[in-house]
Write a protein that holds these residues in place. Sequence first.
Motif, short mmCIF file in Angstrom:
data_model
loop_
_atom_site.label_atom_id
_atom_site.label_comp_id
_atom_site.label_asym_id
_atom_site.label_seq_id
_atom_site.Cartn_x
_atom_site.Cartn_y
_atom_site.Cartn_z
N GLN A 42 0.74 -1.14 0.09
CA GLN A 42 -0.03 -0.06 -0.06
C GLN A 42 0.87 1.32 -0.05
OE1 GLN A 42 -3.70 0.06 0.06
NE2 GLN A 42 -2.79 -2.10 -0.61
N GLU A 43 1.80 1.42 -1.14
CA GLU A 43 2.83 2.47 -1.10
C GLU A 43 2.43 3.25 -2.18
OE1 GLU A 43 6.78 0.57 1.36
OE2 GLU A 43 6.67 0.33 -0.99
N PRO A 44 2.31 4.57 -1.93
CA PRO A 44 1.97 5.43 -3.13
C PRO A 44 2.98 5.59 -4.23
CG PRO A 44 2.68 6.64 -1.14
CD PRO A 44 2.61 5.39 -0.86
N GLN A 45 4.03 5.54 -4.06
CA GLN A 45 5.31 5.28 -4.76
C GLN A 45 5.09 4.40 -6.03
OE1 GLN A 45 5.74 4.59 -1.43
NE2 GLN A 45 7.19 6.17 -1.00
N GLY A 46 4.16 3.44 -5.98
CA GLY A 46 3.68 2.44 -7.11
C GLY A 46 3.21 3.30 -8.39
N TRP A 47 2.39 4.55 -8.11
CA TRP A 47 2.04 5.37 -9.05
C TRP A 47 2.95 5.90 -10.04
CZ3 TRP A 47 -2.86 4.48 -9.94
CH2 TRP A 47 -3.97 4.21 -8.97
N TYR A 48 4.09 6.13 -9.52
CA TYR A 48 5.19 6.81 -10.43
C TYR A 48 5.70 5.54 -11.56
CZ TYR A 48 4.77 10.61 -7.21
OH TYR A 48 4.54 11.71 -6.25
N TYR A 49 5.74 4.32 -11.06
CA TYR A 49 6.40 3.35 -11.75
C TYR A 49 5.03 2.89 -12.59
CZ TYR A 49 10.00 2.75 -8.39
OH TYR A 49 11.07 2.75 -7.53
N LEU A 50 4.09 3.02 -12.31
CA LEU A 50 3.10 2.76 -13.33
C LEU A 50 2.76 4.04 -14.47
CD1 LEU A 50 0.33 0.87 -14.18
CD2 LEU A 50 -0.96 2.49 -12.50
N GLY A 93 14.59 3.98 -16.25
CA GLY A 93 14.48 3.32 -15.15
C GLY A 93 14.75 4.43 -13.79
N ALA A 94 15.38 5.34 -14.06
CA ALA A 94 15.69 6.46 -13.10
C ALA A 94 14.45 7.43 -13.09
CB ALA A 94 16.95 7.19 -13.50
N VAL A 95 13.76 7.35 -13.84
CA VAL A 95 12.47 8.57 -13.95
C VAL A 95 11.74 8.45 -12.46
CG1 VAL A 95 10.49 9.19 -14.95
CG2 VAL A 95 12.66 8.70 -16.16
N THR A 98 13.13 9.53 -9.27
CA THR A 98 13.31 10.88 -9.04
C THR A 98 11.87 11.44 -8.68
OG1 THR A 98 15.21 10.96 -10.61
CG2 THR A 98 14.11 12.95 -10.29
N LEU A 99 11.02 10.97 -9.71
CA LEU A 99 9.58 11.39 -9.52
C LEU A 99 8.91 11.32 -8.05
CD1 LEU A 99 7.66 10.66 -13.05
CD2 LEU A 99 8.72 12.83 -12.35
N SER A 100 9.28 10.24 -7.40
CA SER A 100 8.81 9.89 -6.19
C SER A 100 9.69 10.57 -5.10
CB SER A 100 8.83 8.24 -6.26
OG SER A 100 10.46 8.03 -5.96
N GLY A 101 10.62 11.02 -5.32
CA GLY A 101 11.30 11.90 -4.35
C GLY A 101 12.31 11.17 -3.62
N THR A 134 8.70 -0.51 -2.30
CA THR A 134 8.78 -0.72 -3.86
C THR A 134 10.17 -0.28 -4.31
OG1 THR A 134 6.42 0.40 -3.59
CG2 THR A 134 7.45 0.49 -5.82
N ALA A 135 10.86 0.74 -3.78
CA ALA A 135 12.06 1.08 -4.23
C ALA A 135 13.20 0.21 -4.20
CB ALA A 135 12.60 2.41 -3.91
N LEU A 136 13.19 -0.43 -2.84
CA LEU A 136 13.95 -1.50 -2.49
C LEU A 136 13.95 -2.61 -3.56
CD1 LEU A 136 13.79 -1.40 1.42
CD2 LEU A 136 15.82 -0.63 -0.02
N PHE A 137 12.95 -3.25 -3.88
CA PHE A 137 12.68 -4.39 -4.57
C PHE A 137 13.09 -3.86 -5.91
CE2 PHE A 137 10.37 -6.50 -8.01
CZ PHE A 137 10.58 -7.92 -7.42
N MET A 138 12.66 -2.83 -6.47
CA MET A 138 13.13 -2.34 -7.70
C MET A 138 14.60 -2.31 -8.18
SD MET A 138 11.95 -1.73 -10.77
CE MET A 138 12.38 -0.98 -12.42
#
Length: 488
Positions: A42-50, A93-95, A98-101, A134-138
């Motif tokens: 339930q992490e909002p960072q997923g929206w940036y990856y989507l 992949g870096a985008v 950065t977008l998630s901060g 999310t970021a750790l897994f990526m």
Amino acid sequence: MYFGYHEVGNMNRAIIRYFTFRIIQLEAVLLLVPCLVALIYQEPQGWYYLGTSIACGIVGTLGSMRKVENDSFYAKESFVVVALCWIVISAIGAVPFTLSGEIPNYLDALFENVSGFTTTGASILTDVEALSHTALFMRSFIHWVGGMGVLVLMLAILPRSSGNNMYLMRAESPGPSVGKLVPQIRKTAGLLYKIYIVITVFEIGALIWSKMPVFDAVTISVATTGTGGFAILNSSIGAYTIAQQNIITVFMFVSGVNFSFYYFLLFRKVKNAAVMEEVRWYLGIFVGSVVLICANAYHSFDGMRECVHHVAFTVSSILTSTGFATVDYTKWPEFSQTLLVFLMLIGACAGSTGGGMKVSRWVLMFKAVRNEISYLIHPRRVRQVRMDGHVVPKETMKSLYSYVLVYFFIFAGSVIVIAIDNYGFDTNFSAVAACLNNIGPGIGEVGPSGNYSGFSNVSKIVLMLDMLAGRLELFPLLMLIAPTTWRR
């Protein structure tokens, strides 16, 4: 790495464009994986990856719809395709980072992604535990994707009909030479990934069995089999149990073996596996290094059992270019640290997910020097360089000499450039060694307890180029930036 070059006229730019857009399509799919992790936690960072995935899907699909009239390509196009695709997939992949901060500076995010995809494991982060799941897994997942190769993955699931796909595999796969295990390229790529997946699943199962949390087991396993080294804890692997560290030691070593060896064992071609000199040398280097370092660094530990445990883990990590750590080896005696730096240069086996110059290259160079000495003593005696019972072609040896020369030119040039940051020679030398050989941690300021955040932007760019050059065996990246490549 000899490809059997063909002079076929102008560069086939259409096929380069096609594969570039196809790799963008592939990244669209890959970016959906961390979205699942974000959904679970339930992490909002997923929206940036989507969002990035959807954008990649649209761009990749529209770009690859254009018809390619001539789908033939050779070594020249393959070199360019491989280098360009690795740069593109890292840049995209870096985008989301950065977008998630989570890594607000794009250059730092790019450094982290290049390090991830090239399985280097060099990080600019000072506190990895502050990242989302999310970021750790990526970060760990891109190790796994880059370990076997992004284009090998694409050939396995999105193949073209052209038989020249072998050039792509040779351009991307690490080592002096790459051959087909089975007649069809798609089957070869698929077979490699099946072996890769099986090793990964076995490690995940072993770590879960050892009572490691599932998330930790998955992220560490994909980073281990990709020989990457991004950890999810600031202590790297030091906080886990002895049993869990031993499991990781074994799988780091296993991932550094030429995957052809597993193919031969899988299909009961024991004789073929038995004659693989590189694997025997790889094992000998590992055992010999553990013995020497244990003898030298024994007093740094509480007993021989602890010494062997941590030394075996460290040697396996450095030799395979994984970069995990259980202790700070920069506190060991100078002899042990020096030996570890040389292991960085040696690397794992060709045809594995490991980095470095590869054991096979060192074996071939050793045999070539031995033959030259023999010739000086006995000029009439004709001796050929042999590997696994076969004569090594002159083209392969010529390519080897060129590789070694270019390698040390790049190494020396990189050390000189990053010296502008005024770090000590040990830091500069080991930073280049760690990046060019896709290891991650080095000595000094970039040791297991340090990171690369203190380097200037210029130095970070140089080290990123080193990572790409090391993972792609130097020449694809050099051909991409060479003006003569693009002349009609």
